[in-house]
Write a protein that holds these residues in place. Structure first.
Motif, short mmCIF file in Angstrom:
data_model
loop_
_atom_site.label_atom_id
_atom_site.label_comp_id
_atom_site.label_asym_id
_atom_site.label_seq_id
_atom_site.Cartn_x
_atom_site.Cartn_y
_atom_site.Cartn_z
N LEU A 224 0.82 -1.21 0.00
CA LEU A 224 0.00 0.00 0.00
C LEU A 224 0.86 1.26 0.00
O LEU A 224 1.90 1.31 0.65
N LYS A 228 5.67 3.33 4.71
CA LYS A 228 6.96 4.00 4.47
C LYS A 228 8.10 3.03 4.69
O LYS A 228 8.16 2.34 5.72
N HIS A 255 0.18 4.50 7.47
CA HIS A 255 0.16 5.91 7.82
C HIS A 255 -1.11 6.64 7.39
O HIS A 255 -1.22 7.84 7.57
N SER A 256 -2.04 5.92 6.79
CA SER A 256 -3.29 6.60 6.42
C SER A 256 -4.24 6.66 7.61
O SER A 256 -5.22 7.39 7.59
N TYR B 214 -9.04 0.95 -3.66
CA TYR B 214 -8.59 0.93 -2.27
C TYR B 214 -7.24 1.63 -2.11
O TYR B 214 -7.05 2.44 -1.21
N GLU B 215 -6.33 1.32 -3.02
CA GLU B 215 -5.00 1.92 -2.96
C GLU B 215 -5.08 3.44 -3.10
O GLU B 215 -4.38 4.17 -2.41
N ASN B 218 -6.46 4.94 0.03
CA ASN B 218 -5.39 4.83 1.02
C ASN B 218 -4.39 5.97 0.87
O ASN B 218 -4.01 6.63 1.85
N ARG B 221 -5.95 9.33 1.89
CA ARG B 221 -6.01 9.47 3.35
C ARG B 221 -4.64 9.85 3.91
O ARG B 221 -4.55 10.68 4.81
N ALA B 222 -3.61 9.21 3.39
CA ALA B 222 -2.25 9.50 3.89
C ALA B 222 -1.87 10.94 3.54
O ALA B 222 -1.35 11.68 4.39
N ARG B 225 -3.38 13.51 5.72
CA ARG B 225 -2.75 13.60 7.04
C ARG B 225 -1.41 14.31 6.97
O ARG B 225 -0.76 14.49 8.00
N GLY B 226 -0.98 14.64 5.78
CA GLY B 226 0.29 15.34 5.65
C GLY B 226 1.48 14.43 5.46
O GLY B 226 2.62 14.85 5.61
N VAL B 227 1.23 13.16 5.15
CA VAL B 227 2.33 12.22 4.94
C VAL B 227 2.85 12.37 3.51
O VAL B 227 2.06 12.38 2.55
N GLU B 228 4.15 12.51 3.39
CA GLU B 228 4.75 12.59 2.05
C GLU B 228 4.98 11.16 1.55
O GLU B 228 5.69 10.38 2.18
N LEU B 229 4.35 10.79 0.46
CA LEU B 229 4.45 9.40 0.00
C LEU B 229 5.67 9.18 -0.89
O LEU B 229 6.15 10.09 -1.54
N ASP B 230 6.15 7.91 -0.89
CA ASP B 230 7.31 7.56 -1.72
C ASP B 230 6.92 7.45 -3.19
O ASP B 230 7.73 7.67 -4.08
N GLU B 231 5.67 7.08 -3.43
CA GLU B 231 5.20 6.80 -4.80
C GLU B 231 5.03 8.06 -5.66
O GLU B 231 4.77 9.14 -5.13
N VAL B 234 -0.27 6.44 -8.00
CA VAL B 234 -1.02 5.40 -7.30
C VAL B 234 -2.25 5.05 -8.12
O VAL B 234 -3.00 5.93 -8.52
N GLU B 282 -12.32 11.66 8.41
CA GLU B 282 -11.12 12.47 8.63
C GLU B 282 -11.25 13.85 7.98
O GLU B 282 -10.69 14.83 8.47
#
Lengths: 283, 440
Positions: A224, A228, A255-256, B214-215, B218, B221-222, B225-231, B234, B282
């Protein structure tokens, strides 16, 4: 040590619900008393004696072994709520085997259907063949699934195993699942469960995981996006102190999920990866 | 030529889709529908289908020597009750295209029989109900969306074809109290693998890879929340587009997600909805957001309501122990048929033969089959007994629940042809006869 042997007389057309087959119910009862225990067949209330040949002798619950022979793939709920003793099933078994059991052991020498070991509270469930969907999962609408105990499945398991697993290291509740390979959404909503997969898994392993450890010794399709990557590790320490060695890539996630276990610092904007769940995939 | 006297009936409810339009005008002459105004094409067709035609059953039918033959009500009810009363595990399925009063009778019959009770949510929005039980649902009624929503997201749904008047009544073109300029006051987003007709009138179209919703949820949502994704990408959607969407969601004043079968019946089923609901929850940290399923059958929401207030559960209910137990996957109709665990079936206002997997349908036909339906369908053709029904909402009154769980009153605009009876009366007759046979 005493043993009660059950043999299915003939296969049933519609499912037989036999939650009365547990060491708790059989303990200290005569063969005739055991034969009179209730089982449900469709809308009919019948007895164990109507469907099984019963032989042997029963004593204390914890020293009692119940061995069952025959094709039980249409017999549901064997070992439900059991708290001690042992059940050995030689052949395939139907849905809900060992659900909500809190102690003792169930050995299935064959395949199990869906919801095997659902909401397990303790004890051990071992399946030598494959198992269906929702192994060790929470039932519909429950927020606490498997809270303790061990499930071992040699073959493959279906989707959504260990749904809402809920473990706690301080409380020494360590729900654990070991399986050959697994379907999609393995360990979804995991809150502290341990899952070890000897082979491959399908998509979305560890979705919505808050804490817990998932170890995949085989391959996983794309993980997913909210996980990380942390780095490569050579040793994994499980909650119970045991160690797994081998080359693994460590991921933190999911992390979601909006929970304190995976916080983004307001000052630095950095993600705190130390407290949330872990996913290890063989490198 | 004699001039026919035309009677116009106003404010008629349309018994087709979950939008449950309540502003139809129907002209009746000679007990025939001659004109339908305000309805969409599908709704109009449904009204016309009540006129005499070769596909309509007008008397009870019983299969004799492999052929359905006309029979009397007494004989048909007696035979049907015989089958049901002697079955160890009968299945009662359907109910979504009839009124609540009949659904309630269905629950009563299932309880008396100790059978399995299910409605069509099982194969459409059942996953939405499962997710709702896991994580809740921030929802609202359609009027709220009409008056307030400035961001409308259609995810895996295509209202232009499936709910044609939804756009003009609630979600896109209509003027609302705070959305005075109608379409111009709303930003429309469509997430779908196909460039549907709804996508073509959207402001932002996001083409997601099939079964990878779903991905995407997902990742959204990340990012929220302020998460920096590697991808970088998506599910076939670039990170820039995901960030744009998240920004749009965060900055709107009232957002709503309408989701359809593209989410519930693609690979991740209820987990898609689980993630979509969590996302909505959220988003409420930033602005006001709601999520609502686009229900298909006009009264499937009602079937869920009626089953729930009678038994505690919305679908997939088993009465074999005398009390209700619930477990989709174990007691849902597709599974019990697939595993061949029932020995007779009663289908009410539904056509599982067209919609279930072939292996399930094969087992459905293997055992005695009773169907209550106005029209000929692939299911009735293989039935042992067909009990002809009046079409609820056209030839029978009753209550129906709109997709947002608002109950509305269905109207009767004409009489049923031949010997047709309402679903409720047929089920009452069956209950009476089954009780008699059981000696109660």
């Amino acid at each position: 040590m005493s043993e009660i042997k059950l043999k299915l007389k003939k296969e049933t057309e519609i499912p037989l619900e036999a939650e009365s087959i547990t060491p708790d119910n059989f303990a200290g009862k005569s063969i005739n008393e055991i034969k009179k225990l209730v089982v449900y067949y469709g809308r009919e209330e019948l007895t164990i004696g109507d469907f099984f040949n019963v032989t042997g002798k029963s004593e204390e619950k914890d020293d009692l072994i119940i061995s069952i022979n025959g094709n039980l793939s249409n017999v549901k709920r064997i070992g439900e709520n059991m708290s001690g003793g042992e059940i050995i099933i030689n052949g395939d078994v139907g849905m809900h085997v060992g659900n909500q059991m809190s102690g003792g052991k169930i050995q299935v020498n064959g395949n199990a259907d869906d919801w095997a070991g659902a909401m397990l509270k303790g004890g051990e469930l071992e399946i030598t063949g494959d198992a269906g969907n929702y192994v060790g999962s929470a039932y519909r609408g429950f927020w606490k699934g498997m809270t303790n105990g061990v499930i071992k499945v040699k073959g493959k398991i279906g989707v959504e195993a260990m749904l809402w697993a809920s473990g706690s290291v301080p409380a020494k509740r360590l729900p654990t699942l070991i399986c050959g390979s697994a379907g999609s959404f393995l360990g979804i909503h995991n809150h502290g469960g341990t899952i070890i997969v000897e082979g491959d898994v399908d998509r979305c392993a560890g979705a919505d995981q808050i804490k817990g450890i998932i170890v995949i010794k085989g391959k996983a399709p794309k993980i997913l996006p909210s996980f990380k990557k942390i780095g490569e590790v050579k040793e994994i320490e499980l909650f119970n102190g045991e160690k797994i060695t081998g080359k693994f890539i460590e991921y933190a996630g999911d992390h979601s999920v909006k929970k304190n276990h995976s916080t983004v610092s307001k000052k630095t904007g950095e993600l705190n990866k130390s407290v949330n769940g872990r996913l290890y995939i063989a490198a | 030529m004699a001039v026919k006297k035309i009677k116009t009936i106003y404010d008629v409810l349309c018994p087709f889709c979950g939008t449950l339009c309540d502003d139809l005008e129907v002209d009746i002459a000679d007990n025939k529908v001659v004109e339908v105004r305000n309805a969409c094409q599908i709704g109009t067709k449904k009204f016309y289908s009540s006129n005499p035609n070769e596909h309509r059953y007008e008397t009870p039918m019983i299969k004799k020597n492999g052929k359905l033959e006309r029979a009397s009500w007494e004989e048909a009810i007696d035979k049907a009750a015989d089958i049901l009363a002697n079955a160890k595990r009968p299945l009662l399925y359907g109910f979504s295209s009839t009124e609540c009063e009949a659904q309630s009778k269905g629950v009563e019959l299932a309880e008396i029989l100790g059978g399995v009770l299910d409605n069509t949510a099982s194969v459409c929005h059942g996953p939405s109900l499962l997710a709702k039980q896991d994580v809740g649902q921030p929802g609202a009624t359609l009027g709220e969306f009409k008056n307030r929503a400035d961001l409308v997201i259609f995810w895996g749904s295509n209202p232009v074809h499936a709910h044609p008047r939804h756009l003009s009544r609630y979600s896109e073109f209509v003027r609302g109290y705070f959305r005075k300029d109608g379409r111009n006051d709303r930003y429309i987003v469509v997430v779908d693998p196909r460039n549907t007709h709804t996508a073509q009138i959207a402001d932002l179209y996001i083409q997601v890879n099939p079964s990878e919703d779903y991905e995407l949820l997902n990742a959204i949502r990340a990012v929220l929340r302020g998460v920096e994704l590697d991808e970088k990408e998506v599910s076939g959607v670039s990170m820039e587009k995901i960030k744009e969407l998240v920004n749009t969601m965060k900055t709107c004043s009232y957002g709503v997600i309408f989701f359809g079968m593209g989410l519930t019946q693609s690979l991740s089923h209820h987990r898609n909805i689980d993630a979509a609901i969590c996302l909505t929850r959220e988003l409420n940290d930033h602005t006001k957001f709601s999520i609502i399923p686009m229900r298909g059958h006009y009264n499937v929401a009602g079937a869920n309501q009626v089953f729930t207030w009678n038994t505690g559960y919305a679908y997939s209910i088993d009465f074999s122990r005398g009390y209700a137990r619930y477990n989709p996957g174990e007691f849902s109709s597709v599974e019990v048929l697939l595993k061949d665990q029932v020995d007779a079936s009663l289908i009410v206002a539904s056509d599982p033969a067209s919609n279930f997997p072939a292996a399930s349908v094969k087992n459905l036909f293997k055992h005695p089959l009773i169907v209550i339906d106005p029209h000929e369908s692939p299911t009735t053709v293989y039935a042992d007994i067909v009990l002809p029904a009046a079409i609820a909402g056209i030839e029978a009154e009753g209550t129906a629940y709109r997709m947002d769980n608002v109950p509305l009153r269905l109207r009767k605009v004409k009489d049923a042809p031949g010997e047709c009876l309402t679903d409720k009366i047929i089920l009452e007759k069956l209950i009476e006869k089954v009780k008699e046979k059981r000696g109660e």
